[in-house]
Enzyme design. Structure first.
Site, PDB file in Angstrom:
ATOM      1  N   MET A 154     -60.481  38.822 -58.423  1.00 59.33           N
ATOM      2  CA  MET A 154     -61.555  39.490 -58.456  1.00 59.33           C
ATOM      3  C   MET A 154     -62.386  38.658 -59.608  1.00 59.33           C
ATOM      4  SD  MET A 154     -60.212  43.311 -59.078  1.00 59.33           S
ATOM      5  CE  MET A 154     -58.716  44.075 -57.863  1.00 59.33           C
ATOM      6  N   MET A 210     -61.847  39.119 -53.717  1.00 59.31           N
ATOM      7  CA  MET A 210     -63.143  40.133 -54.039  1.00 59.31           C
ATOM      8  C   MET A 210     -64.065  39.398 -54.962  1.00 59.31           C
ATOM      9  SD  MET A 210     -60.532  43.350 -54.375  1.00 59.31           S
ATOM     10  CE  MET A 210     -59.264  42.320 -54.840  1.00 59.31           C
ATOM     11  N   ASP A 248     -54.640  39.831 -55.257  1.00 58.55           N
ATOM     12  CA  ASP A 248     -56.043  40.410 -55.801  1.00 58.55           C
ATOM     13  C   ASP A 248     -56.844  39.451 -56.515  1.00 58.55           C
ATOM     14  OD1 ASP A 248     -56.196  42.686 -53.958  1.00 58.55           O
ATOM     15  OD2 ASP A 248     -54.533  43.463 -55.145  1.00 58.55           O
ATOM     16  N   HIS A 280     -49.344  40.429 -51.838  1.00 55.05           N
ATOM     17  CA  HIS A 280     -50.727  40.287 -51.658  1.00 55.05           C
ATOM     18  C   HIS A 280     -51.474  39.994 -53.157  1.00 55.05           C
ATOM     19  CE1 HIS A 280     -54.562  42.282 -49.871  1.00 55.05           C
ATOM     20  NE2 HIS A 280     -54.618  42.892 -51.270  1.00 55.05           N
ATOM     21  N   HIS A 310     -56.686  38.048 -51.165  1.00 56.34           N
ATOM     22  CA  HIS A 310     -57.751  38.897 -50.977  1.00 56.34           C
ATOM     23  C   HIS A 310     -58.853  38.741 -52.159  1.00 56.34           C
ATOM     24  CE1 HIS A 310     -59.150  43.363 -51.283  1.00 56.34           C
ATOM     25  NE2 HIS A 310     -60.076  42.753 -50.908  1.00 56.34           N
ATOM     26  N   ASP A 363     -55.560  48.817 -47.761  1.00 57.57           N
ATOM     27  CA  ASP A 363     -55.295  48.642 -49.224  1.00 57.57           C
ATOM     28  C   ASP A 363     -55.927  49.384 -50.141  1.00 57.57           C
ATOM     29  OD1 ASP A 363     -55.174  47.042 -51.762  1.00 57.57           O
ATOM     30  OD2 ASP A 363     -56.241  45.430 -51.158  1.00 57.57           O
ATOM     31  N   SER A 389     -48.727  44.495 -54.110  1.00 53.43           N
ATOM     32  CA  SER A 389     -49.871  43.711 -54.978  1.00 53.43           C
ATOM     33  C   SER A 389     -49.489  43.411 -56.277  1.00 53.43           C
ATOM     34  CB  SER A 389     -51.384  44.751 -54.703  1.00 53.43           C
ATOM     35  OG  SER A 389     -52.191  44.206 -55.988  1.00 53.43           O
ATOM     36  N   MET A 426     -60.349  48.671 -46.424  1.00 52.42           N
ATOM     37  CA  MET A 426     -60.169  49.315 -47.679  1.00 52.42           C
ATOM     38  C   MET A 426     -60.073  50.782 -47.832  1.00 52.42           C
ATOM     39  SD  MET A 426     -59.749  46.694 -49.893  1.00 52.42           S
ATOM     40  CE  MET A 426     -59.866  47.430 -51.324  1.00 52.42           C
TER      41      MET A 426
HETATM   42  C1  DX5 Z   1     -57.866  47.306 -55.217  1.00 49.04           C
HETATM   43  C2  DX5 Z   1     -56.993  46.255 -54.678  1.00 49.04           C
HETATM   44  C3  DX5 Z   1     -55.571  46.879 -54.314  1.00 49.04           C
HETATM   45  C4  DX5 Z   1     -54.748  47.579 -55.321  1.00 49.04           C
HETATM   46  C5  DX5 Z   1     -53.849  48.345 -54.703  1.00 49.04           C
HETATM   47  O1  DX5 Z   1     -59.002  46.542 -55.566  1.00 49.04           O
HETATM   48  O2  DX5 Z   1     -57.379  45.464 -53.615  1.00 49.04           O
HETATM   49  O3  DX5 Z   1     -54.757  45.539 -53.513  1.00 49.04           O
HETATM   50  O4  DX5 Z   1     -54.320  46.484 -56.173  1.00 49.04           O
HETATM   51  O5  DX5 Z   1     -53.398  49.076 -55.728  1.00 49.04           O
HETATM   52  P1  DX5 Z   1     -52.913  50.471 -55.825  1.00 49.04           P
HETATM   53  O6  DX5 Z   1     -51.707  50.428 -54.548  1.00 49.04           O
HETATM   54  O7  DX5 Z   1     -52.499  50.812 -56.965  1.00 49.04           O
HETATM   55  O8  DX5 Z   1     -53.918  51.485 -55.048  1.00 49.04           O
HETATM   56 ZN    ZN Z   2     -56.055  43.837 -52.203  1.00 46.11          ZN
END
Ligand code: DX5
Ligand code: ZN
Length: 249
Positions: free
Chosen positions: A55, A86, A53, A51, A84, A189, A26, A155
């Site tokens: 947000m 969010m 993320d 991956h 992903h 994740d 990620s 998650m």
């Molecule tokens: C959390 C994200 C993850 C995160 C994982 O909201 O969706 O993808 O980056 O990071 P680590 O491995 O540091 O928990």
């Molecule tokens: Zn993620």
């Protein structure tokens, strides 16, 4: 979208499936001032997909990035991009994310009123579709759409931030889904590292999202190798797993 682009995307989705079990770095903890360098280092380190993320500061309190970063990465890599979302209104951004270059698009079940319709809308865009669920949400919410998605993202932390501790509720959720849906791609994740990834694999996970344990290490290659070794140790079949080679479950 040109037919070449569609062909490339189908190829990347095929490669993604055939590469499992696999670690997906990620980029949440990447150096965004040197994203090109980070992409190169992750590729050199053996990453087989990324991956991303996304947000929105609303569905989760954190803000990250949107289409321009996905599009910028797409121009510089052939690795499958696993996006992903969010965000509170995933369908509003689904088509722009596909245009930007996403290959897999995952929405949160908590963010939509009708998960089946959401899954179908995304699938119609020509990408693989995933549905994600937070640890505090009921698995009942997932049931209606399980037959309409390519992947379920369990998650193992509350979505929003990297660097949180792994929540073991993910293990029972993975086991239960793996037993009922042998062919569904399962992704986990949050909080995954070398010391716990074997048990995540043993629970039936195919796709392991890892942020801090790679991006905060001094040597990405060493970190990914160690994670792959541990995946092999947790492999339910007991078989070793080489890059690009699908393990038997
Ligand atoms: C959390 C994200 C993850 C995160 C994982 O909201 O969706 O993808 O980056 O990071 P680590 O491995 O540091 O928990
Ligand atoms: Zn993620």
């Amino acid at each position: 979208m040109s037919s070449d682009a569609n062909r490339n995307r189908s190829e990347r989705i095929r490669v993604f499936r055939e590469s499992t079990p696999m670690v997906l770095p990620s980029v949440l903890n990447a150096d965004f001032g040197d994203l090109g360098g980070e992409l190169q280092r992750l590729t050199d380190a053996g990453a087989r997909a990324l991956h991303l993320d996304v947000m929105d500061g609303h569905f989760v309190p954190n803000l990250t990035f949107g289409m321009p970063i996905v599009e910028g990465l797409r121009r510089h890599t052939d690795l499958p991009l696993d996006v992903h979302l969010m965000i509170s209104d995933p369908l509003r951004y689904a088509a722009p994310m596909v245009d930007a270059g996403a290959d897999m698009l995952t929405f949160h079940v908590e963010a939509v009123d009708d998960p089946v319709a959401a899954a179908q809308t995304i699938a119609d865009l020509g990408v693989a579709v995933g549905v994600a669920i937070n640890p505090d949400a009921s698995m009942d919410q997932l049931e209606p759409c399980l037959d309409h998605v390519d992947m379920v993202l369990i998650m193992s932390v509350q979505a929003g931030f990297g660097g949180q501790a792994f929540n073991p509720i993910a293990l029972e959720r993975l086991r239960s889904l793996r037993n009922r849906y042998p062919d569904l791609l399962l992704e986990a994740d949050g909080g995954i590292k070398a010391s716990n990834i074997a048990e995540v694999r043993a629970a039936g996970c195919d796709c392991f999202v890892v942020g801090s344990a790679i991006l905060k290490s001094d040597d990405y290659g060493k970190a990914i190798d160690e994670l792959n070794d541990q995946i092999a140790a947790g492999n339910p079949s007991g078989a070793d797993v080489s890059p690009g080679q699908e393990a038997t479950r």
